[in-house]
Scaffold this active site. Structure first.
Site, PDB file in Angstrom:
ATOM      1  CG  ASP A  34       0.532   7.324 -13.341  1.00 52.10           C
ATOM      2  OD1 ASP A  34       0.278   7.181 -12.146  1.00 52.10           O
ATOM      3  OD2 ASP A  34       0.111   8.305 -14.019  1.00 52.10           O
ATOM      4  CG  ASN A  89       0.389  10.245  -3.347  1.00 52.63           C
ATOM      5  OD1 ASN A  89       1.385  10.551  -2.714  1.00 52.63           O
ATOM      6  ND2 ASN A  89       0.323  10.352  -4.670  1.00 52.63           N
ATOM      7  CD  GLN A  96      -5.937   7.467  -1.892  1.00 51.43           C
ATOM      8  OE1 GLN A  96      -5.873   7.721  -0.678  1.00 51.43           O
ATOM      9  NE2 GLN A  96      -6.371   6.307  -2.344  1.00 51.43           N
ATOM     10  CB  SER A  97      -6.310  11.941  -7.612  1.00 57.84           C
ATOM     11  OG  SER A  97      -5.449  11.106  -8.352  1.00 57.84           O
ATOM     12  CG  HIS A 102      -2.856   3.936  -6.414  1.00 62.82           C
ATOM     13  ND1 HIS A 102      -4.072   4.374  -5.940  1.00 62.82           N
ATOM     14  CD2 HIS A 102      -2.121   5.060  -6.642  1.00 62.82           C
ATOM     15  CE1 HIS A 102      -4.084   5.703  -5.895  1.00 62.82           C
ATOM     16  NE2 HIS A 102      -2.901   6.141  -6.310  1.00 62.82           N
ATOM     17  CG  LEU A 103       2.078  -0.041  -3.374  1.00 62.09           C
ATOM     18  CD1 LEU A 103       2.839  -1.366  -3.279  1.00 62.09           C
ATOM     19  CD2 LEU A 103       2.417   0.853  -2.187  1.00 62.09           C
ATOM     20  CG  HIS A 104       2.317   6.442  -7.448  1.00 61.06           C
ATOM     21  ND1 HIS A 104       1.911   7.118  -8.577  1.00 61.06           N
ATOM     22  CD2 HIS A 104       1.366   6.690  -6.509  1.00 61.06           C
ATOM     23  CE1 HIS A 104       0.761   7.750  -8.333  1.00 61.06           C
ATOM     24  NE2 HIS A 104       0.412   7.501  -7.085  1.00 61.06           N
TER      25      HIS A 104
HETATM   26  P1  DGP Z   1      -2.840   9.291  -6.807  1.00 61.27           P
HETATM   27  O1  DGP Z   1      -2.774  10.758  -7.013  1.00 61.27           O
HETATM   28  O2  DGP Z   1      -1.737   8.798  -5.863  1.00 61.27           O
HETATM   29  O3  DGP Z   1      -4.205   8.818  -6.405  1.00 61.27           O
HETATM   30  O4  DGP Z   1      -2.446   8.629  -8.209  1.00 61.27           O
HETATM   31  C1  DGP Z   1      -3.371   8.278  -9.168  1.00 61.27           C
HETATM   32  C2  DGP Z   1      -2.610   8.041 -10.436  1.00 61.27           C
HETATM   33  O5  DGP Z   1      -3.465   7.348 -11.322  1.00 61.27           O
HETATM   34  C3  DGP Z   1      -2.161   9.297 -11.180  1.00 61.27           C
HETATM   35  O6  DGP Z   1      -0.741   9.323 -11.225  1.00 61.27           O
HETATM   36  C4  DGP Z   1      -2.728   9.169 -12.576  1.00 61.27           C
HETATM   37  C5  DGP Z   1      -3.156   7.739 -12.638  1.00 61.27           C
HETATM   38  N1  DGP Z   1      -4.364   7.498 -13.415  1.00 61.27           N
HETATM   39  C6  DGP Z   1      -5.570   8.092 -13.253  1.00 61.27           C
HETATM   40  N2  DGP Z   1      -6.464   7.608 -14.133  1.00 61.27           N
HETATM   41  C7  DGP Z   1      -5.798   6.668 -14.857  1.00 61.27           C
HETATM   42  C8  DGP Z   1      -6.182   5.809 -15.920  1.00 61.27           C
HETATM   43  O7  DGP Z   1      -7.325   5.796 -16.391  1.00 61.27           O
HETATM   44  N3  DGP Z   1      -5.218   4.991 -16.424  1.00 61.27           N
HETATM   45  C9  DGP Z   1      -3.940   4.971 -15.928  1.00 61.27           C
HETATM   46  N4  DGP Z   1      -3.073   4.128 -16.482  1.00 61.27           N
HETATM   47  N5  DGP Z   1      -3.551   5.759 -14.912  1.00 61.27           N
HETATM   48  C10 DGP Z   1      -4.476   6.604 -14.405  1.00 61.27           C
END
Ligand code: DGP
Length: 116
Positions: A34, A89, A96-97, A102-104
Site C-alpha cells: 500500500d 472497505n 472505500q476509495s 481489494h483486501l488490505h
Molecule cells: P480503500 O480506502 O480501502 O479503497 O484503500 C485503497 C488503498 O489504496 C489506500 O490504502 C491507498 C492505496 N493506494 C491508492 N493508490 C495507490 C497506488 O497508486 N499505489 C499503491 N501501491 N497503493 C495505492
C-alpha cells in the site's frame, strides 16, 4: 464483469503500467504494498480483473475470491506475522476509495478492536 477498467489505478498496477512493489501473485490475484501503509506490513491483494468490490467478486467468482484470500494468507505467512487483519472497505460510506476489489493485509504491530 469487464476484464479491466480504463481509468482504474489498480488495473494499471496489475498491467504494469504504474509501478508498485509487488510482493506475491497468482494466476488470478496480485499483492503489492500500500502507498500509505497503516502498519509495518500493509499489502493490498487485488483480483487481476476489474470488479468494483469484494462482495461483487464473491458473487461473481467465488474461486477468485478464495484465491485472493489464499494469497493474503501466504503473504502474511511469508512476512512471519503471528496474526494479521484482512480488511475490505466496501462502499464510500466504509471509506472505500479505490473501486477495484481489494483486501488490505495488515499486521506487524498490535491491532486493536473495534476498528475505527
Ligand atoms: P480503500 O480506502 O480501502 O479503497 O484503500 C485503497 C488503498 O489504496 C489506500 O490504502 C491507498 C492505496 N493506494 C491508492 N493508490 C495507490 C497506488 O497508486 N499505489 C499503491 N501501491 N497503493 C495505492
Amino acid at each position: 464483469m469487464s476484464e479491466t477498467s480504463e481509468d482504474c489505478i489498480f488495473c494499471a498496477i496489475v498491467a504494469g503500467d504504474i509501478p508498485a512493489e509487488v510482493v506475491a501473485s497468482t494466476e488470478h490475484s496480485v499483492g503489492f504494498r500500500d502507498l500509505d501503509p497503516q502498519a509495518p506490513t500493509h499489502v493490498l491483494v487485488v483480483p487481476r480483473r476489474h470488479v468494483p468490490d469484494v462482495g461483487s467478486l464473491g458473487e461473481a467468482s467465488p474461486d477468485e475470491l478464495a484465491d485472493a484470500v489464499g494469497l493474503a494468507a501466504r503473504i502474511a505467512a511469508d512476512a512471519g506475522l503471528p496474526g494479521y487483519r484482512l480488511v475490505a472497505n466496501t462502499g464510500a460510506a466504509a471509506q472505500q476509495s479505490v473501486f477495484h476489489a481489494h483486501l488490505h493485509v495488515i499486521g506487524g504491530r498490535e491491532l486493536t478492536w473495534p476498528p475505527g
